[in-house]
Design a protein around this motif. Structure first.
Motif, PDB file in Angstrom:
ATOM      1  N   LEU A  72       0.820  -1.218   0.000  1.00  0.00           N
ATOM      2  CA  LEU A  72       0.000   0.000   0.000  1.00  0.00           C
ATOM      3  C   LEU A  72       0.857   1.273   0.000  1.00  0.00           C
ATOM      4  O   LEU A  72       0.748   2.104  -0.905  1.00  0.00           O
ATOM      5  N   ILE A  73       1.706   1.414   1.007  1.00  0.00           N
ATOM      6  CA  ILE A  73       2.463   2.664   1.142  1.00  0.00           C
ATOM      7  C   ILE A  73       3.590   2.725   0.110  1.00  0.00           C
ATOM      8  O   ILE A  73       3.812   3.751  -0.540  1.00  0.00           O
ATOM      9  N   ASP A 108      10.695  -5.616  -3.696  1.00  0.00           N
ATOM     10  CA  ASP A 108       9.608  -6.399  -3.087  1.00  0.00           C
ATOM     11  C   ASP A 108       9.724  -7.831  -3.588  1.00  0.00           C
ATOM     12  O   ASP A 108      10.130  -8.062  -4.727  1.00  0.00           O
ATOM     13  N   ASN A 109       9.402  -8.795  -2.724  1.00  0.00           N
ATOM     14  CA  ASN A 109       9.428 -10.197  -3.169  1.00  0.00           C
ATOM     15  C   ASN A 109       8.057 -10.856  -2.970  1.00  0.00           C
ATOM     16  O   ASN A 109       7.971 -12.080  -2.840  1.00  0.00           O
ATOM     17  N   GLN A 140       6.284 -11.045  -0.441  1.00  0.00           N
ATOM     18  CA  GLN A 140       6.242 -11.808   0.813  1.00  0.00           C
ATOM     19  C   GLN A 140       4.853 -11.733   1.460  1.00  0.00           C
ATOM     20  O   GLN A 140       4.457 -12.606   2.215  1.00  0.00           O
ATOM     21  N   ARG A 141       4.088 -10.680   1.133  1.00  0.00           N
ATOM     22  CA  ARG A 141       2.738 -10.559   1.708  1.00  0.00           C
ATOM     23  C   ARG A 141       1.875 -11.787   1.382  1.00  0.00           C
ATOM     24  O   ARG A 141       1.056 -12.201   2.172  1.00  0.00           O
ATOM     25  N   ASP A 151      14.770  -9.996  -1.087  1.00  0.00           N
ATOM     26  CA  ASP A 151      14.237 -10.131   0.271  1.00  0.00           C
ATOM     27  C   ASP A 151      15.087  -9.245   1.188  1.00  0.00           C
ATOM     28  O   ASP A 151      16.319  -9.309   1.132  1.00  0.00           O
ATOM     29  N   ILE A 152      14.434  -8.443   2.047  1.00  0.00           N
ATOM     30  CA  ILE A 152      15.235  -7.562   2.919  1.00  0.00           C
ATOM     31  C   ILE A 152      16.023  -8.354   3.961  1.00  0.00           C
ATOM     32  O   ILE A 152      16.853  -7.800   4.671  1.00  0.00           O
ATOM     33  N   SER A 164       7.123   2.950  10.787  1.00  0.00           N
ATOM     34  CA  SER A 164       6.960   2.283  12.066  1.00  0.00           C
ATOM     35  C   SER A 164       5.456   2.160  12.331  1.00  0.00           C
ATOM     36  O   SER A 164       4.650   2.230  11.391  1.00  0.00           O
ATOM     37  N   LYS A 216       8.761  -4.321  15.846  1.00  0.00           N
ATOM     38  CA  LYS A 216       8.740  -2.964  15.277  1.00  0.00           C
ATOM     39  C   LYS A 216       9.398  -1.959  16.243  1.00  0.00           C
ATOM     40  O   LYS A 216       9.984  -0.979  15.794  1.00  0.00           O
ATOM     41  N   GLY A 261      -0.871   5.121  12.339  1.00  0.00           N
ATOM     42  CA  GLY A 261      -2.166   4.674  12.856  1.00  0.00           C
ATOM     43  C   GLY A 261      -2.699   3.687  11.822  1.00  0.00           C
ATOM     44  O   GLY A 261      -1.999   2.745  11.444  1.00  0.00           O
ATOM     45  N   LEU A 304      -3.180   3.080   8.128  1.00  0.00           N
ATOM     46  CA  LEU A 304      -2.809   3.607   6.824  1.00  0.00           C
ATOM     47  C   LEU A 304      -3.682   2.880   5.808  1.00  0.00           C
ATOM     48  O   LEU A 304      -3.804   1.662   5.862  1.00  0.00           O
ATOM     49  N   HIS A 321      -4.591  -1.212  -1.251  1.00  0.00           N
ATOM     50  CA  HIS A 321      -4.215  -2.179  -0.220  1.00  0.00           C
ATOM     51  C   HIS A 321      -4.750  -3.556  -0.596  1.00  0.00           C
ATOM     52  O   HIS A 321      -5.884  -3.671  -1.051  1.00  0.00           O
TER      53      HIS A 321
HETATM   54  N1  LIG Z   1      -1.365  -0.385   6.821  1.00  0.00           N
HETATM   55  C1  LIG Z   1      -1.425  -0.001   8.069  1.00  0.00           C
HETATM   56  O1  LIG Z   1      -2.508   0.176   8.623  1.00  0.00           O
HETATM   57  C2  LIG Z   1      -0.159   0.254   8.857  1.00  0.00           C
HETATM   58  C3  LIG Z   1      -0.271   0.825  10.118  1.00  0.00           C
HETATM   59  C4  LIG Z   1       0.878   1.108  10.831  1.00  0.00           C
HETATM   60  C5  LIG Z   1       2.110   0.827  10.308  1.00  0.00           C
HETATM   61  N2  LIG Z   1       2.200   0.263   9.068  1.00  0.00           N
HETATM   62  C6  LIG Z   1       3.542  -0.043   8.559  1.00  0.00           C
HETATM   63  O2  LIG Z   1       3.708   0.565   7.295  1.00  0.00           O
HETATM   64  C7  LIG Z   1       4.505  -0.261   6.456  1.00  0.00           C
HETATM   65  C8  LIG Z   1       3.799  -0.519   5.154  1.00  0.00           C
HETATM   66  O3  LIG Z   1       2.535  -1.084   5.415  1.00  0.00           O
HETATM   67  P1  LIG Z   1       1.577  -1.513   4.221  1.00  0.00           P
HETATM   68  O4  LIG Z   1       0.210  -1.459   4.756  1.00  0.00           O
HETATM   69  O5  LIG Z   1       1.949  -0.767   2.990  1.00  0.00           O
HETATM   70  O6  LIG Z   1       2.002  -3.047   4.086  1.00  0.00           O
HETATM   71  P2  LIG Z   1       1.863  -4.017   2.820  1.00  0.00           P
HETATM   72  O7  LIG Z   1       1.857  -5.398   3.373  1.00  0.00           O
HETATM   73  O8  LIG Z   1       0.762  -3.566   1.930  1.00  0.00           O
HETATM   74  O9  LIG Z   1       3.248  -3.766   2.059  1.00  0.00           O
HETATM   75  C9  LIG Z   1       4.449  -4.301   2.493  1.00  0.00           C
HETATM   76  C10 LIG Z   1       5.167  -4.910   1.297  1.00  0.00           C
HETATM   77  O10 LIG Z   1       6.427  -5.401   1.756  1.00  0.00           O
HETATM   78  C11 LIG Z   1       6.701  -6.625   1.093  1.00  0.00           C
HETATM   79  N3  LIG Z   1       7.595  -7.417   1.959  1.00  0.00           N
HETATM   80  C12 LIG Z   1       7.288  -7.988   3.139  1.00  0.00           C
HETATM   81  N4  LIG Z   1       8.346  -8.661   3.604  1.00  0.00           N
HETATM   82  C13 LIG Z   1       9.342  -8.504   2.690  1.00  0.00           C
HETATM   83  C14 LIG Z   1      10.683  -8.970   2.624  1.00  0.00           C
HETATM   84  N5  LIG Z   1      11.193  -9.766   3.570  1.00  0.00           N
HETATM   85  N6  LIG Z   1      11.446  -8.595   1.579  1.00  0.00           N
HETATM   86  C15 LIG Z   1      10.931  -7.793   0.583  1.00  0.00           C
HETATM   87  N7  LIG Z   1       9.648  -7.350   0.589  1.00  0.00           N
HETATM   88  C16 LIG Z   1       8.876  -7.702   1.650  1.00  0.00           C
HETATM   89  C17 LIG Z   1       5.330  -7.293   0.926  1.00  0.00           C
HETATM   90  O11 LIG Z   1       5.320  -8.238  -0.123  1.00  0.00           O
HETATM   91  C18 LIG Z   1       4.420  -6.095   0.659  1.00  0.00           C
HETATM   92  O12 LIG Z   1       4.242  -5.875  -0.724  1.00  0.00           O
HETATM   93  C19 LIG Z   1       4.843  -1.502   7.280  1.00  0.00           C
HETATM   94  O13 LIG Z   1       6.086  -1.316   7.901  1.00  0.00           O
HETATM   95  C20 LIG Z   1       3.755  -1.525   8.331  1.00  0.00           C
HETATM   96  O14 LIG Z   1       4.160  -2.176   9.529  1.00  0.00           O
HETATM   97  C21 LIG Z   1       1.090  -0.026   8.341  1.00  0.00           C
END
Ligand SMILES: NC(=O)c1ccc[n+]([C@@H]2O[C@H](COP(=O)([O-])OP(=O)(O)OC[C@H]3O[C@@H](n4cnc5c(N)ncnc54)[C@H](O)[C@@H]3O)[C@@H](O)[C@H]2O)c1
Length: 354
Positions: free
Chosen positions: A16-17, A36-37, A39-40, A71-72, A137, A187, A211, A213, A218
């Motif tokens: 998403l972000i 990105d890999n 992983q979701r 992969d990170i 975070s 985290k 909060g 996001l 998404h």
């Molecule tokens: N969405 C929310 O409500 C929310 C709230 C608070 C914090 N966050 C934080 O914001 C960040 C982004 O959230 P999001 O909602 O966009 O998440 P998301 O799951 O939509 O996106 C994360 C992406 O990271 C990739 N990923 C995961 N592990 C990986 C790895 N080991 N190597 C490479 N890629 C990897 C996934 O495939 C996914 O595409 C995260 O750190 C999350 O903890 C999100």
């Protein structure tokens, strides 16, 4: 031409972000490197698959976008990539994002969230220490301590009874000696490490303690992506489970566009070792019942739900981010998309994606 463009590396670029940040910076003329890999899909199954979003970036951004399937947790792979690209800015959004999921996969969770973040920080320090580093975070770093704030029960939501918190929780709220979930703990480790690379090595880092996001891109699942998953259930006539707190638990929701524009403000005028609470604030907050009502109004479909009389472990009863520090440090930034408009966009995007 591409040689003269500024370069940004975005981890979690299919999420998403991450995807929103890619589109934002490509629009500003930057060369965007996404990492990105998918992983979701491993964490959450096919509903969490983010390949569609990776494909969207590739077709929408064309030659401005390079995808790196990495992969990170791959420490040497990251170092090599960072040395190769030497990005002018780094945005780290890749994570295992669910607190409930973490308990089933503690090593994968910690290796991704804590160690993966350290891998990124160290690779950036070795390759491009001057480049701003924005880290996503979470408000779960505060554990369940926000639940100790005095609350009042209103007709459709819980609210803070203590006027000190009317505008939400500030960044000096204590982070330890409370229940975090394993996700919250991994985290916290990442958050403190990002601050430390700022303070100890004087790198321009910030932690954005999110909060809720949200936004149309998404890949919402039951365990992560509150509004996205709720809308998905509404449109498909699927049952949405409400976990405890009488369904009056409050979330503050921020559109991914407003997150990306804050990251842009930080990268343009970076500071060192900063921490910001980033959410929708009181104006974009809602309880689950209020979210049902808003979604029903927009989709025209009744929300089917089941109430489970047990809350999720450590779940916040009422969480509102105080946005004053963000506004004070970056006066040009503010929330631009209302909760209602955000839900409208999610409904529209999901209907389009089928
Ligand atoms: N969405 C929310 O409500 C929310 C709230 C608070 C914090 N966050 C934080 O914001 C960040 C982004 O959230 P999001 O909602 O966009 O998440 P998301 O799951 O939509 O996106 C994360 C992406 O990271 C990739 N990923 C995961 N592990 C990986 C790895 N080991 N190597 C490479 N890629 C990897 C996934 O495939 C996914 O595409 C995260 O750190 C999350 O903890 C999100």
């Amino acid at each position: 031409m591409t040689g003269s463009k500024k370069k940004i590396l975005v981890t979690g670029s299919s999420g998403l972000i991450g995807s929103e940040v890619c589109i934002h910076f490509a629009g500003l003329g930057w060369q965007v490197h996404g990492l990105d890999n998918n992983q979701r899909a491993v964490f959450f199954g096919p509903q969490g698959d983010t390949r569609w979003n990776q494909n969207r970036l590739a077709s929408q951004l064309g030659s401005s976008f390079h995808h790196h399937e990495l992969d990170i947790r791959d420490r040497s792979g990251l170092l090599q990539l960072l040395k190769e690209i030497k990005p002018d800015a780094v945005v780290h959004t890749a994570a295992q994002p669910s607190h409930d999921r973490a308990a089933a996969i503690p090593f994968d969770d910690f290796d991704t969230n804590a160690v993966g973040t350290l891998n990124m920080l160290e690779a950036v320090r070795q390759a491009c220490p001057e480049s701003p580093f924005a880290h996503m975070s979470t408000n779960k770093v505060y554990g369940d301590r926000p639940n100790t704030i005095a609350l009042v029960e209103k007709e459709t939501r819980w609210d803070y009874g203590d006027p000190q918190y009317y505008d939400g929780i500030t960044e000096d709220f204590p982070i330890d000696q409370s229940k975090h979930s394993l996700f919250g703990a991994s985290k916290v480790a990442a958050d403190v490490m990002v601050q430390e690379y700022g303070r100890y090595f004087n790198m321009p880092t910030c932690c954005l303690r999110g909060g809720c996001l949200t936004g149309p891109n998404h890949s919402g699942v039951e365990l992560h992506g509150f509004l996205s998953y709720l809308v998905k259930c509404n449109l498909e006539g699927r049952e949405y489970k409400v976990f405890g707190y009488k369904g009056k638990q409050v979330r503050d929701n921020i559109h991914s566009h407003d997150v990306a524009s804050f990251i842009d403000a930080f990268i343009t005028t970076p500071r060192t070792a900063e921490v910001y609470n980033i959410g929708g604030g009181r104006a974009n907050s809602c309880s689950i019942w209020e979210a049902f009502k808003l979604v029903e109004e927009i989709s025209g479909k009744e929300q089917i739900f089941k109430y489970v009389d047990e809350n999720r472990i450590g779940d916040h009863i009422c969480y509102i981010s105080n946005l004053e520090k963000m506004r004070a440090h970056y006066s040009g930034w503010d929330i631009t998309i209302s909760l209602k408009e955000t839900i409208r966009q999610i409904v529209e995007a999901m209907e389009k994606r089928g």
